[in-house]
Enzyme design. Structure first.
Site, PDB file in Angstrom:
ATOM      1  N   ASP A   1       0.827  -1.200   0.000  1.00 38.84           N
ATOM      2  CA  ASP A   1       0.000   0.000   0.000  1.00 38.84           C
ATOM      3  C   ASP A   1       0.866   1.258   0.000  1.00 38.84           C
ATOM      4  OD1 ASP A   1      -2.314   1.462   0.029  1.00 38.84           O
ATOM      5  OD2 ASP A   1      -2.779   1.107   2.142  1.00 38.84           O
TER       6      ASP A   1
ATOM      7  N   ASN B   1       1.409   3.434  -2.880  1.00 43.15           N
ATOM      8  CA  ASN B   1       1.996   3.900  -4.145  1.00 43.15           C
ATOM      9  C   ASN B   1       1.491   5.293  -4.510  1.00 43.15           C
ATOM     10  OD1 ASN B   1       3.112   1.377  -4.328  1.00 43.15           O
ATOM     11  ND2 ASN B   1       1.744   0.610  -5.920  1.00 43.15           N
ATOM     12  N   GLY B   2       0.171   5.495  -4.327  1.00 39.06           N
ATOM     13  CA  GLY B   2      -0.446   6.774  -4.687  1.00 39.06           C
ATOM     14  C   GLY B   2       0.116   7.906  -3.828  1.00 39.06           C
ATOM     15  N   ARG B   3       0.227   7.659  -2.508  1.00 42.57           N
ATOM     16  CA  ARG B   3       0.746   8.700  -1.610  1.00 42.57           C
ATOM     17  C   ARG B   3       2.216   9.018  -1.902  1.00 42.57           C
ATOM     18  NH1 ARG B   3      -1.480   5.805   3.485  1.00 42.57           N
ATOM     19  NH2 ARG B   3      -2.026   4.341   1.837  1.00 42.57           N
TER      20      ARG B   3
ATOM     21  N   ARG C   1      -0.076   9.316 -10.014  1.00 40.03           N
ATOM     22  CA  ARG C   1      -0.184   8.065  -9.224  1.00 40.03           C
ATOM     23  C   ARG C   1       0.489   6.867  -9.911  1.00 40.03           C
ATOM     24  NH1 ARG C   1      -3.768   7.425  -5.306  1.00 40.03           N
ATOM     25  NH2 ARG C   1      -4.161   5.263  -5.865  1.00 40.03           N
TER      26      ARG C   1
ATOM     27  N   HIS D   1       2.971   3.469  -8.860  1.00 46.16           N
ATOM     28  CA  HIS D   1       2.829   2.035  -9.155  1.00 46.16           C
ATOM     29  C   HIS D   1       4.086   1.511  -9.879  1.00 46.16           C
ATOM     30  CE1 HIS D   1      -1.193   2.135  -7.670  1.00 46.16           C
ATOM     31  NE2 HIS D   1      -1.695   2.842  -8.667  1.00 46.16           N
TER      32      HIS D   1
ATOM     33  N   ASN E   1     -10.534  -2.745  -6.568  1.00 45.15           N
ATOM     34  CA  ASN E   1      -9.723  -1.841  -7.399  1.00 45.15           C
ATOM     35  C   ASN E   1     -10.285  -1.614  -8.801  1.00 45.15           C
ATOM     36  OD1 ASN E   1      -6.480  -2.883  -6.021  1.00 45.15           O
ATOM     37  ND2 ASN E   1      -7.852  -1.245  -5.398  1.00 45.15           N
ATOM     38  N   TRP E   2     -11.208  -2.477  -9.249  1.00 44.52           N
ATOM     39  CA  TRP E   2     -11.833  -2.259 -10.564  1.00 44.52           C
ATOM     40  C   TRP E   2     -12.581  -0.921 -10.590  1.00 44.52           C
ATOM     41  CZ3 TRP E   2     -10.008  -5.001 -14.330  1.00 44.52           C
ATOM     42  CH2 TRP E   2      -9.679  -6.347 -14.148  1.00 44.52           C
TER      43      TRP E   2
ATOM     44  N   ARG F   1       1.831  -5.026   6.085  1.00 38.11           N
ATOM     45  CA  ARG F   1       1.091  -3.987   5.370  1.00 38.11           C
ATOM     46  C   ARG F   1       1.909  -2.707   5.426  1.00 38.11           C
ATOM     47  NH1 ARG F   1      -5.145  -2.604   4.464  1.00 38.11           N
ATOM     48  NH2 ARG F   1      -4.739  -0.859   3.101  1.00 38.11           N
TER      49      ARG F   1
ATOM     50  N   SER G   1      -8.409  -5.088   4.573  1.00 37.82           N
ATOM     51  CA  SER G   1      -8.852  -4.760   3.214  1.00 37.82           C
ATOM     52  C   SER G   1      -9.236  -5.989   2.389  1.00 37.82           C
ATOM     53  CB  SER G   1      -7.792  -3.934   2.482  1.00 37.82           C
ATOM     54  OG  SER G   1      -7.592  -2.722   3.141  1.00 37.82           O
TER      55      SER G   1
HETATM   56  C1  FPP Z   1      -1.925   0.234  -3.356  1.00 36.41           C
HETATM   57  O1  FPP Z   1      -1.460   1.545  -3.395  1.00 36.41           O
HETATM   58  C2  FPP Z   1      -1.353  -0.526  -4.456  1.00 36.41           C
HETATM   59  C3  FPP Z   1      -2.088  -1.076  -5.460  1.00 36.41           C
HETATM   60  C4  FPP Z   1      -3.543  -0.967  -5.546  1.00 36.41           C
HETATM   61  C5  FPP Z   1      -1.455  -1.806  -6.551  1.00 36.41           C
HETATM   62  C6  FPP Z   1      -0.193  -2.545  -6.236  1.00 36.41           C
HETATM   63  C7  FPP Z   1       0.599  -2.611  -7.468  1.00 36.41           C
HETATM   64  C8  FPP Z   1       1.935  -2.583  -7.553  1.00 36.41           C
HETATM   65  C9  FPP Z   1       2.806  -2.616  -6.367  1.00 36.41           C
HETATM   66  C10 FPP Z   1       2.647  -2.496  -8.854  1.00 36.41           C
HETATM   67  C11 FPP Z   1       2.305  -3.516  -9.890  1.00 36.41           C
HETATM   68  C12 FPP Z   1       2.334  -4.900  -9.409  1.00 36.41           C
HETATM   69  C13 FPP Z   1       3.073  -5.895  -9.918  1.00 36.41           C
HETATM   70  C14 FPP Z   1       2.933  -7.257  -9.378  1.00 36.41           C
HETATM   71  C15 FPP Z   1       4.034  -5.702 -10.996  1.00 36.41           C
HETATM   72  P1  FPP Z   1      -2.505   2.716  -3.543  1.00 36.41           P
HETATM   73  O2  FPP Z   1      -2.610   3.079  -4.965  1.00 36.41           O
HETATM   74  O3  FPP Z   1      -3.798   2.334  -2.911  1.00 36.41           O
HETATM   75  O4  FPP Z   1      -1.799   3.858  -2.717  1.00 36.41           O
HETATM   76  P2  FPP Z   1      -2.486   4.988  -1.866  1.00 36.41           P
HETATM   77  O5  FPP Z   1      -3.274   4.310  -0.780  1.00 36.41           O
HETATM   78  O6  FPP Z   1      -1.330   5.768  -1.329  1.00 36.41           O
HETATM   79  O7  FPP Z   1      -3.343   5.777  -2.795  1.00 36.41           O
END
Ligand code: FPP
Length: 260
Positions: free
Chosen positions: A30, A32-34, A43, A47, A78-79, A198, A206
């Site tokens: 978790d 990536n977006g932040r 964002r 990823h 996530n969809w 996590r 989640s």
């Molecule tokens: C959650 O961060 C992450 C995801 C929904 C996707 C995870 C994907 C990857 C790590 C990259 C691709 C995967 C592979 C296997 C190559 P978030 O977007 O919810 O972050 P946030 O809560 O900060 O917005």
């Protein structure tokens, strides 16, 4: 679980006990977006950086001697994200499947999917099938990617399959046990996770492996997934090894996959 000689020296060098390794580590990746927002980036950049962390943690898990690694890469929820982000995630996944094929084969890692595989775009499914097929006989580690995965969906699906078998008199409803349910989960024949990590500090499951997490040791780190380092992973495994686990009951499968 006894680790192989090749892993032992690596583990000892990093202060890990090779005889007390978790058989199964599961990670909610978790933040990536932040991470991207903090850097004033899109964002999707988060990823992209997150997939680099995936590569390093997969390689490291294999070096340590962990037998099962499950990564929550895309949930059933996530969809509902903006289409542009879903498409970007699917493209990243496809790129990962193609670029990592040789490494997975070289490291004898079986790539497996848990989740609604048939909901994935056709081009992703094609690359998945090729990678799964080419790594099917690999026995050193199983890398489970949870894709279009939801714990409730998994349990509902298992219940439906069992109900159908009972209705068709393939099984007798009175003989249904917890093991019957385990046998109808995506993780059939796999040990339950010993460790759940996590990232990004959120204190939630989640909808991730709801059944299997019954006795997992939970580690929450504030580190955002793109910044999650090999050292932090090793520290968590070391911390796990110092915890005393008191199972209230036994997991479905032991670490060698045999039923309890
Ligand atoms: C959650 O961060 C992450 C995801 C929904 C996707 C995870 C994907 C990857 C790590 C990259 C691709 C995967 C592979 C296997 C190559 P978030 O977007 O919810 O972050 P946030 O809560 O900060 O917005």
């Amino acid at each position: 679980m006894k680790s192989e000689p090749a892993h032992r020296q690596f583990d000892l060098d990093y202060g890990l006990d090779p005889d007390k390794l978790p058989a199964h580590v599961a990670i909610i990746m978790d933040g990536n977006g932040r991470w991207a927002k903090k850097k004033l980036m899109n964002r999707v950049k988060g990823h992209e950086k997150g997939s680099e962390t995936v590569r390093s943690i997969v390689t490291l898990s294999r070096k340590i001697g962990i037998k099962f690694l499950t990564l929550y890469a895309f949930s059933t929820e996530n969809w509902a994200r903006p289409k542009i982000e879903v498409v970007a995630l699917m493209n990243l996944l496809k790129r990962f499947l193609v670029s990592e094929r040789t490494t997975l084969k070289k490291n004898e890692i079986f790539l497996n999917i848990i989740g609604q595989k048939d909901r994935l775009p056709e081009d992703v499914m094609k690359e998945l099938d090729i990678t799964m097929e080419q790594t099917r006989n690999n026995e050193k580690m199983v890398l489970n990617l949870a894709l279009s995965y939801g714990g409730r969906e998994e349990i509902t699906r298992a219940a439906k399959q069992i109900a159908k078998k009972a209705a068709e008199k393939i099984i007798d409803w009175e003989t249904i046990t917890e093991e019957t349910l385990c046998d109808h989960l995506y993780t059939k024949n796999m040990p339950d996770p010993d460790v759940l990590i996590r990232t990004s500090g959120e204190m939630r499951l989640s909808n991730f492996m709801l059944w299997q997490m019954a006795y997992a040791e939970i580690f929450i780190t504030k580190t955002l997934w793109p910044d999650f380092s090999e050292q932090e992973f090793i520290n968590i495994i070391r911390d796990y090894q110092s915890r005393e686990r008191r199972f209230g009951k036994l997991p479905c499968y032991s670490s060698d996959g045999s039923q309890q």
